[in-house]
Design a protein around this motif. Structure first.
Motif, mmCIF file in Angstrom:
data_model
loop_
_atom_site.group_PDB
_atom_site.id
_atom_site.type_symbol
_atom_site.label_atom_id
_atom_site.label_comp_id
_atom_site.label_asym_id
_atom_site.label_seq_id
_atom_site.Cartn_x
_atom_site.Cartn_y
_atom_site.Cartn_z
ATOM 1 N N ARG A 1 0.832 -1.208 0.000
ATOM 2 C CA ARG A 1 0.000 0.000 0.000
ATOM 3 C C ARG A 1 0.870 1.263 0.000
ATOM 4 N N ILE A 2 1.900 1.253 0.821
ATOM 5 C CA ILE A 2 2.783 2.416 0.888
ATOM 6 C C ILE A 2 3.540 2.593 -0.421
ATOM 7 N N ARG A 3 4.024 1.494 -0.976
ATOM 8 C CA ARG A 3 4.740 1.588 -2.250
ATOM 9 C C ARG A 3 3.845 2.158 -3.344
ATOM 10 N N ARG A 4 2.604 1.696 -3.416
ATOM 11 C CA ARG A 4 1.687 2.207 -4.440
ATOM 12 C C ARG A 4 1.408 3.692 -4.238
ATOM 13 N N ARG A 5 1.251 4.095 -2.975
ATOM 14 C CA ARG A 5 0.985 5.501 -2.703
ATOM 15 C C ARG A 5 2.156 6.387 -3.154
ATOM 16 N N LEU A 6 3.364 5.951 -2.865
ATOM 17 C CA LEU A 6 4.531 6.725 -3.276
ATOM 18 C C LEU A 6 4.681 6.733 -4.801
ATOM 19 N N ALA A 7 4.391 5.601 -5.428
ATOM 20 C CA ALA A 7 4.528 5.500 -6.882
ATOM 21 C C ALA A 7 3.539 6.407 -7.608
ATOM 22 N N ARG A 8 2.400 6.696 -6.977
ATOM 23 C CA ARG A 8 1.405 7.572 -7.603
ATOM 24 C C ARG A 8 1.721 9.054 -7.406
ATOM 25 N N ASP A 9 2.647 9.359 -6.525
ATOM 26 C CA ASP A 9 2.957 10.755 -6.195
ATOM 27 C C ASP A 9 3.998 11.288 -7.177
ATOM 28 N N GLU A 10 3.645 12.347 -7.901
ATOM 29 C CA GLU A 10 4.555 12.886 -8.915
ATOM 30 C C GLU A 10 5.829 13.459 -8.306
ATOM 31 N N ALA A 11 5.850 13.714 -7.019
ATOM 32 C CA ALA A 11 7.066 14.219 -6.373
ATOM 33 C C ALA A 11 8.194 13.207 -6.419
ATOM 34 N N PHE A 12 7.851 11.936 -6.643
ATOM 35 C CA PHE A 12 8.856 10.881 -6.617
ATOM 36 C C PHE A 12 9.028 10.226 -7.989
ATOM 37 N N ASP A 13 8.609 10.913 -9.039
ATOM 38 C CA ASP A 13 8.658 10.339 -10.383
ATOM 39 C C ASP A 13 10.071 9.960 -10.824
ATOM 40 N N ARG A 14 11.066 10.620 -10.282
ATOM 41 C CA ARG A 14 12.437 10.384 -10.735
ATOM 42 C C ARG A 14 13.036 9.097 -10.181
ATOM 43 N N ALA A 15 12.380 8.485 -9.232
ATOM 44 C CA ALA A 15 12.961 7.310 -8.567
ATOM 45 C C ALA A 15 12.159 6.045 -8.830
ATOM 46 N N LEU A 16 12.837 4.913 -8.809
ATOM 47 C CA LEU A 16 12.175 3.611 -8.800
ATOM 48 C C LEU A 16 11.808 3.308 -7.353
ATOM 49 N N ILE A 17 10.577 2.890 -7.139
ATOM 50 C CA ILE A 17 10.109 2.601 -5.781
ATOM 51 C C ILE A 17 9.745 1.130 -5.693
ATOM 52 N N VAL A 18 10.381 0.424 -4.773
ATOM 53 C CA VAL A 18 10.142 -1.007 -4.617
ATOM 54 C C VAL A 18 9.803 -1.317 -3.158
ATOM 55 N N GLY A 19 9.107 -2.421 -2.960
ATOM 56 C CA GLY A 19 8.818 -2.902 -1.623
ATOM 57 C C GLY A 19 9.767 -4.031 -1.259
ATOM 58 N N ALA A 20 9.945 -4.244 0.040
ATOM 59 C CA ALA A 20 10.844 -5.307 0.486
ATOM 60 C C ALA A 20 10.439 -5.764 1.883
ATOM 61 N N ARG A 21 10.868 -6.957 2.238
ATOM 62 C CA ARG A 21 10.582 -7.526 3.562
ATOM 63 C C ARG A 21 11.848 -8.127 4.131
ATOM 64 N N PHE A 22 12.161 -7.766 5.376
ATOM 65 C CA PHE A 22 13.331 -8.287 6.058
ATOM 66 C C PHE A 22 12.926 -9.430 6.981
ATOM 67 N N ASP A 23 13.631 -10.534 6.883
ATOM 68 C CA ASP A 23 13.375 -11.700 7.719
ATOM 69 C C ASP A 23 14.308 -11.649 8.925
ATOM 70 N N LEU A 24 13.741 -11.517 10.105
ATOM 71 C CA LEU A 24 14.543 -11.410 11.316
ATOM 72 C C LEU A 24 15.349 -12.672 11.586
ATOM 73 N N ASP A 25 14.838 -13.813 11.192
ATOM 74 C CA ASP A 25 15.493 -15.080 11.495
ATOM 75 C C ASP A 25 16.698 -15.348 10.598
ATOM 76 N N THR A 26 16.563 -15.048 9.318
ATOM 77 C CA THR A 26 17.635 -15.361 8.366
ATOM 78 C C THR A 26 18.513 -14.161 8.033
ATOM 79 N N GLY A 27 18.013 -12.955 8.285
ATOM 80 C CA GLY A 27 18.747 -11.750 7.908
ATOM 81 C C GLY A 27 18.611 -11.391 6.445
ATOM 82 N N LYS A 28 17.750 -12.101 5.716
ATOM 83 C CA LYS A 28 17.604 -11.867 4.287
ATOM 84 C C LYS A 28 16.491 -10.875 3.972
ATOM 85 N N VAL A 29 16.693 -10.091 2.914
ATOM 86 C CA VAL A 29 15.683 -9.168 2.414
ATOM 87 C C VAL A 29 15.159 -9.688 1.091
ATOM 88 N N ALA A 30 13.839 -9.778 0.986
ATOM 89 C CA ALA A 30 13.184 -10.150 -0.274
ATOM 90 C C ALA A 30 12.580 -8.889 -0.876
#
Length: 250
Positions: free
Chosen positions: A217-246
């Motif tokens: 939801r947050i990623r979509r909101r930022l992607a729709r905002d023209e103030a951030f048109d110059r950047a690629l906006i991606v979502g990610a999730r950090f796993d506390l157990d493995t230390g990996k980010v997806a």
């Protein structure tokens, strides 16, 4: 007349040459120690050294794709406990003291277990980190993101959620019971509650599903905002157990 024998390439340097070299190293180390630099690093501060990706301290990934690759590589090192802790020496500190050129902006949670510079094995001046509980947006957060994208030219914005998020847990509890949170916490819970409602009927762990939906939801909101048109906006999730980010582009 007797001629002196030629010195072969493998002949050790003469005593005066060794003494001169030792004197230079001693002076260099002494000057570095006076500046607060460990002697072991003293001989490497006169020229830029490459980062793990091959870029020098004066460079940054020029595109969002390269920036994302840099974050992936850094997180892989973190998860494998093979961190390099780049950009932490005196030369880097001096360089970023006069200007900053971060290559990515991380919008993360305030959770103490998810510090962006550690999670992505980066150093001084590499990341612009903005943190609020549950990545909740307000005008201060939005303005900070805009500063990074438009003023600093950051090409990549990452919305970083994480496993077992306390803010998401509070939002789920609010949706489940209807009991509002106290004080300023109410604002955080209300902002994340739509993600909790959206995932209430889904199979699996409700909090985990809320974390993922909230990031999306947050990623979509930022992607729709023209103030951030110059950047690629991606979502990610950090796993506390493995230390990996997806990473999740959408």
């Amino acid at each position: 007349m007797t001629t002196s024998p030629r010195t072969s390439p493998s002949t050790p340097p003469t005593a005066p040459a060794v003494s001169r070299r030792r004197a230079v190293l001693t002076l260099t180390a002494a000057a570095s120690l006076a500046a607060g630099v460990p002697a072991a690093r003293a001989t490497t501060l006169t020229s830029p050294t490459p980062s793990p990706s091959g870029r020098t301290r004066a460079e940054k990934p020029p595109t969002a794709a390269r920036a994302l690759a840099e974050l992936r590589a850094g997180n892989a090192r973190f998860a494998a406990l093979r961190q390099l802790h780049p950009h932490e020496d005196a030369a880097r500190r001096a360089a970023v003291a006069v200007s900053q050129h971060p290559f990515a902006l991380i919008l993360g949670c305030v959770d103490s277990r998810v510090p962006p510079e550690l999670v992505f094995d980066q150093g001084l001046g590499d990341l612009l980190a903005i943190r609020s509980a549950g990545q909740v947006l307000d005008e201060a957060v939005l303005g900070s993101i805009q500063f990074g994208v438009t003023e600093l030219g950051v090409p990549l914005v990452v919305v970083l959620g994480h496993e077992r998020c306390g803010a998401a847990t509070a939002a789920v509890e609010f949706v489940r019971t209807g009991k509002p949170a106290e004080g300023h916490l109410a604002r955080l819970v209300e902002e994340i509650a739509p993600a909790a409602r959206e995932t209430r009927a889904l199979p699996g762990d409700w909090v985990e599903n809320t974390v993922r939906a909230n990031v999306a939801r947050i990623r979509r909101r930022l992607a729709r905002d023209e103030a951030f048109d110059r950047a690629l906006i991606v979502g990610a999730r950090f796993d506390l157990d493995t230390g990996k980010v997806a990473f999740h582009p959408s």
